[in-house]
Write a protein that holds these residues in place. Structure first.
Motif, mmCIF file in Angstrom:
data_model
loop_
_atom_site.group_PDB
_atom_site.id
_atom_site.type_symbol
_atom_site.label_atom_id
_atom_site.label_comp_id
_atom_site.label_asym_id
_atom_site.label_seq_id
_atom_site.Cartn_x
_atom_site.Cartn_y
_atom_site.Cartn_z
ATOM 1 N N MET A 153 0.842 -1.172 0.000
ATOM 2 C CA MET A 153 0.000 0.000 0.000
ATOM 3 C C MET A 153 0.889 1.238 0.000
ATOM 4 N N THR A 154 0.507 2.214 -0.742
ATOM 5 C CA THR A 154 1.273 3.450 -0.821
ATOM 6 C C THR A 154 0.348 4.648 -0.756
ATOM 7 N N SER A 155 0.857 5.735 -0.215
ATOM 8 C CA SER A 155 0.054 6.944 -0.164
ATOM 9 C C SER A 155 0.446 7.910 -1.275
ATOM 10 N N ILE A 156 1.352 7.491 -2.135
ATOM 11 C CA ILE A 156 1.795 8.333 -3.240
ATOM 12 C C ILE A 156 0.792 8.230 -4.376
ATOM 13 N N ASP A 157 0.281 9.353 -4.795
ATOM 14 C CA ASP A 157 -0.680 9.394 -5.886
ATOM 15 C C ASP A 157 0.099 9.400 -7.206
ATOM 16 N N GLU A 158 0.289 8.218 -7.775
ATOM 17 C CA GLU A 158 1.124 8.093 -8.975
ATOM 18 C C GLU A 158 0.565 8.892 -10.148
ATOM 19 N N GLN A 159 -0.741 8.916 -10.275
ATOM 20 C CA GLN A 159 -1.345 9.678 -11.382
ATOM 21 C C GLN A 159 -1.015 11.164 -11.236
ATOM 22 N N LEU A 160 -1.090 11.676 -10.020
ATOM 23 C CA LEU A 160 -0.765 13.085 -9.791
ATOM 24 C C LEU A 160 0.698 13.366 -10.110
ATOM 25 N N VAL A 161 1.586 12.456 -9.746
ATOM 26 C CA VAL A 161 3.011 12.645 -10.060
ATOM 27 C C VAL A 161 3.209 12.689 -11.566
ATOM 28 N N HIS A 162 2.580 11.768 -12.284
ATOM 29 C CA HIS A 162 2.714 11.760 -13.755
ATOM 30 C C HIS A 162 2.119 13.013 -14.378
ATOM 31 N N GLU A 163 0.954 13.441 -13.894
ATOM 32 C CA GLU A 163 0.331 14.652 -14.438
ATOM 33 C C GLU A 163 1.203 15.878 -14.190
ATOM 34 N N THR A 164 1.756 15.963 -12.983
ATOM 35 C CA THR A 164 2.616 17.100 -12.649
ATOM 36 C C THR A 164 3.897 17.059 -13.469
ATOM 37 N N ALA A 165 4.465 15.873 -13.648
ATOM 38 C CA ALA A 165 5.668 15.736 -14.466
ATOM 39 C C ALA A 165 5.404 16.181 -15.896
ATOM 40 N N THR A 166 4.277 15.750 -16.438
ATOM 41 C CA THR A 166 3.913 16.143 -17.801
ATOM 42 C C THR A 166 3.745 17.650 -17.903
ATOM 43 N N GLU A 167 3.090 18.225 -16.901
ATOM 44 C CA GLU A 167 2.857 19.677 -16.883
ATOM 45 C C GLU A 167 4.166 20.454 -16.918
ATOM 46 N N TYR A 168 5.204 19.925 -16.276
ATOM 47 C CA TYR A 168 6.486 20.618 -16.216
ATOM 48 C C TYR A 168 7.512 20.080 -17.208
ATOM 49 N N GLY A 169 7.063 19.230 -18.130
ATOM 50 C CA GLY A 169 7.947 18.754 -19.185
ATOM 51 C C GLY A 169 8.914 17.664 -18.764
ATOM 52 N N VAL A 170 8.635 16.987 -17.677
ATOM 53 C CA VAL A 170 9.506 15.894 -17.227
ATOM 54 C C VAL A 170 9.088 14.624 -17.970
ATOM 55 N N PRO A 171 10.007 13.944 -18.646
ATOM 56 C CA PRO A 171 9.668 12.727 -19.383
ATOM 57 C C PRO A 171 9.105 11.633 -18.471
ATOM 58 N N GLY A 172 8.199 10.835 -18.990
ATOM 59 C CA GLY A 172 7.570 9.753 -18.234
ATOM 60 C C GLY A 172 8.551 8.825 -17.545
ATOM 61 N N PRO A 173 9.593 8.351 -18.246
ATOM 62 C CA PRO A 173 10.555 7.459 -17.590
ATOM 63 C C PRO A 173 11.271 8.112 -16.396
ATOM 64 N N VAL A 174 11.515 9.412 -16.482
ATOM 65 C CA VAL A 174 12.160 10.121 -15.376
ATOM 66 C C VAL A 174 11.201 10.184 -14.186
ATOM 67 N N ALA A 175 9.929 10.478 -14.451
ATOM 68 C CA ALA A 175 8.924 10.519 -13.387
ATOM 69 C C ALA A 175 8.785 9.139 -12.742
ATOM 70 N N GLN A 176 8.822 8.090 -13.556
ATOM 71 C CA GLN A 176 8.707 6.730 -13.031
ATOM 72 C C GLN A 176 9.899 6.389 -12.142
ATOM 73 N N GLU A 177 11.088 6.772 -12.547
ATOM 74 C CA GLU A 177 12.283 6.541 -11.735
ATOM 75 C C GLU A 177 12.209 7.329 -10.429
ATOM 76 N N PHE A 178 11.705 8.540 -10.518
ATOM 77 C CA PHE A 178 11.525 9.371 -9.327
ATOM 78 C C PHE A 178 10.590 8.675 -8.336
#
Length: 67
Positions: A1-26
Motif C-alpha cells: 500500500m502506498t500513499s503516493i498518488d502516482e497519477q498526480l506525479v505523472h500529471e505534474t511531471a507532464t505539466e512541467y515537461g519531465v519525461p515519463g521514464p524520469v517521473a517513473q524513476e523518481f
C-alpha cells in the motif's frame, strides 16, 4: 500500500515537461513520510484508512471524572 498518488506525479511531471521514464524513476525512489494535518483536513479518499497516532495542543484526554 502506498500513499503516493502516482497519477498526480505523472500529471505534474507532464505539466512541467519531465519525461515519463524520469517521473517513473523518481517514484521508484520515493519513500513514505508522515503527514501532520488536522483531522478535518484529511481528504475523504484517505479518511477510511487514516488513524490518529498523536495529538498536539489542547487539553489532555483524561478519563471521565479526572480534573
Amino acid at each position: 500500500m502506498t500513499s503516493i498518488d502516482e497519477q498526480l506525479v505523472h500529471e505534474t511531471a507532464t505539466e512541467y515537461g519531465v519525461p515519463g521514464p524520469v517521473a517513473q524513476e523518481f517514484m521508484a525512489r520515493l519513500r513514505q513520510c508522515l503527514y501532520l494535518v488536522p483531522d478535518k483536513d484529511v481528504p475523504p479518499s484517505r479518511r477510511e484508512k487514516a488513524r490518529s497516532a498523536a495529538r498536539t495542543g489542547g487539553l489532555p484526554a483524561l478519563p471521565d471524572g479526572v480534573d
